[in-house]
Design a protein around this motif. Structure first.
Motif, PDB file in Angstrom:
ATOM      1  N   LEU A   1       0.801  -1.224   0.000  1.00 26.39           N
ATOM      2  CA  LEU A   1       0.000   0.000   0.000  1.00 26.39           C
ATOM      3  C   LEU A   1       0.833   1.273   0.000  1.00 26.39           C
ATOM      4  N   THR A   2       2.141   1.153   0.165  1.00 30.51           N
ATOM      5  CA  THR A   2       2.980   2.349   0.119  1.00 30.51           C
ATOM      6  C   THR A   2       3.240   2.814  -1.314  1.00 30.51           C
ATOM      7  N   SER A   3       2.871   2.016  -2.293  1.00 33.76           N
ATOM      8  CA  SER A   3       3.040   2.414  -3.692  1.00 33.76           C
ATOM      9  C   SER A   3       2.054   3.523  -4.048  1.00 33.76           C
ATOM     10  N   PRO A   4       2.330   4.290  -5.117  1.00 37.66           N
ATOM     11  CA  PRO A   4       1.362   5.310  -5.560  1.00 37.66           C
ATOM     12  C   PRO A   4       0.011   4.678  -5.884  1.00 37.66           C
ATOM     13  N   LEU A   5      -1.058   5.449  -5.678  1.00 29.97           N
ATOM     14  CA  LEU A   5      -2.392   4.885  -5.759  1.00 29.97           C
ATOM     15  C   LEU A   5      -2.727   4.404  -7.172  1.00 29.97           C
ATOM     16  N   HIS A   6      -2.300   5.126  -8.206  1.00 30.40           N
ATOM     17  CA  HIS A   6      -2.639   4.680  -9.563  1.00 30.40           C
ATOM     18  C   HIS A   6      -1.944   3.361  -9.903  1.00 30.40           C
ATOM     19  N   GLN A   7      -0.756   3.123  -9.323  1.00 32.39           N
ATOM     20  CA  GLN A   7      -0.098   1.830  -9.518  1.00 32.39           C
ATOM     21  C   GLN A   7      -0.848   0.717  -8.782  1.00 32.39           C
TER      22      GLN A   7
END
Length: 439
Positions: free
Chosen positions: A300-306
């Motif tokens: 969940l630390t990844s960018p939201l669109h990814q």
């Protein structure tokens, strides 16, 4: 806690208004009485008039400015101490310099005012400052008078002299000792109150964590094993009979999904322990990891669109019946800038997208095209899932998946946006979540 503090400040303000009112009335009466005396002392005339004006001014200011209580209290205490210190030193100096001047016979009644001042400080001052302020006021007011009486035993042995000696000496000493014990008692009460407040805060926090864990566990079960079970039940109802080998394989897959969800909710990190002994009412789900219904975990630390792209790809790989008929897949997720996404909010958005995609795989009979987009439009972000299946024919079908609908409305409320699930004119369903990113 804040309600308690507000109530205390309101009560202190009313007490301060009452004290200032009585002080104004008393100082006014004292001014009139001093003017009626045949030969009043200059300090008596000046002090009483000035005290009446100062009290009235502070009374009016506090009445129209309730938030200025602390400032008014500080000014009032300074003025009171000044008008007690001034006659104490002035009359004592005059008694030292003039052998015919009697301090015991001419000193104004400041002892009662000193006791009243101490009680006012006890009400309005913080415990940390109360003891030192009371000692300083006592020394500044009583020291010259006590020194004079000790050096002049003839005046000390008079009735007024003994009264001044006892009032400003042992009586004030006892009052200072009581203030010291009051300080210690107040510190103990404050510490106990802080511990109790922290204890209740921990209970509330644990209850909140438990509730969130239960909701997350239910969502994982709904998006995982329950989806597989719903598909299996539908196929059984349609085909009436399923070969035993295929049924056994499907049930084995369902069993694996259920166990994987349970394994993910285990509080004990040792996988060798039996599941039943490690299951708890407070399952620990990593805040930065989301387990999707098909078993894969995403960070969940990844960018939201990814994250949207990962959820889209992994969910469409699931063995849901109507995913097999999709021929055209359109997806595009625009990045979202300058929006304070928390891990919990990212988790909810990913679960909502997974749920919307699973609904297409379960219910969109005859679907050949799916469009999944996330785009910014007029300071809003619109996350949308569209299909060209048979659509929602009845109100019953529109509310068929209550869990997904409730999740959509709850998430829209949390984001301050809107959720919409509606049929398309040419067949199919649009599931849309929109919220403002202008903050």
């Amino acid at each position: 806690m804040f309600n308690v503090l507000d109530s205390q400040n309101s009560l202190k303000r009313r007490v301060a208004l009452a004290i200032l009112t009585l002080t104004t009335i008393g100082a006014t009466i004292a001014s009139i009485l001093h003017r009626l005396q045949p030969a009043p002392h200059l300090i008596d005339l000046f002090a009483s008039v000035f005290l009446a004006i100062a009290s009235l001014s502070l009374l009016v200011y506090l009445y129209f400015n309730p938030a200025s209580l602390r400032l008014v209290v500080r000014i009032a205490l300074f003025v009171t101490v000044f008008f007690l210190v001034l006659p104490s030193w002035l009359f004592t100096f005059q008694a030292f310099s003039s052998p015919h001047f009697s301090l015991a016979g001419s000193l104004p009644p400041i002892t009662s005012a000193l006791f009243l001042l101490t009680m006012i400080m006890l009400i309005f001052l913080r415990p940390q400052r109360l003891l030192y302020t009371a000692i300083a006021a006592w020394v500044a007011i009583a020291a010259p008078i006590l020194i004079y009486l000790i050096l002049h035993p003839v005046e000390m042995l008079t009735a007024r002299g003994m009264d001044l000696l006892i009032s400003l000496g042992p009586a004030m000493g006892v009052q200072i000792v009581l203030i010291f014990f009051y300080n210690r008692l107040q510190n103990i009460i404050d510490r106990l109150y802080a511990e109790r407040l922290q204890y209740y805060s921990q209970i509330i926090e644990r209850q909140s964590i438990r509730q969130q864990a239960i909701e997350q566990a239910f969502t994982q079960i709904h998006n995982g094993p329950l989806q597989t079970l719903a598909v299996l039940l539908r196929e059984v109802q349609k085909e009436q009979t399923i070969p035993n080998s295929e049924l056994l394989q499907r049930l084995t897959e369902l069993n694996t999904e259920i166990r994987s969800v349970g394994q993910n909710l285990r509080t004990d990190e040792d996988p060798a322990q039996p599941l039943a002994t490690s299951f708890s009412l407070e399952p620990t789900i990593s805040e930065s990891v989301l387990r999707l219904g098909e078993g894969t975990c995403v960070n969940l630390t990844s960018p939201l669109h990814q994250l949207f792209h990962e959820v889209y790809v992994l969910t469409l790989k699931r063995n849901l019946p109507y995913f097999q008929t999709i021929q055209i897949k359109v997806r595009n997720f625009a990045p979202i800038d300058n929006f304070p996404f928390t891990l919990e909010l990212k988790r909810d958005l990913c679960l909502w997208l997974e749920e919307a995609l699973c609904n297409v795989g379960k219910h969109a009979e005859g679907v050949t095209r799916i469009v999944v987009t996330g785009e910014q439009l007029n300071s809003c972000y619109i996350l949308k899932v569209e299909d060209n299946g048979i659509g929602l024919k009845t109100a019953e079908e529109n509310l068929k998946d209550q869990q997904g609908t409730q999740l959509g409305y709850a998430l829209a409320e949390k984001l301050g946006g809107r959720f919409q699930r509606s049929p398309l004119p040419k067949g199919g369903v649009r599931c849309e979540l929109c919220w403002s990113i202008k903050r």
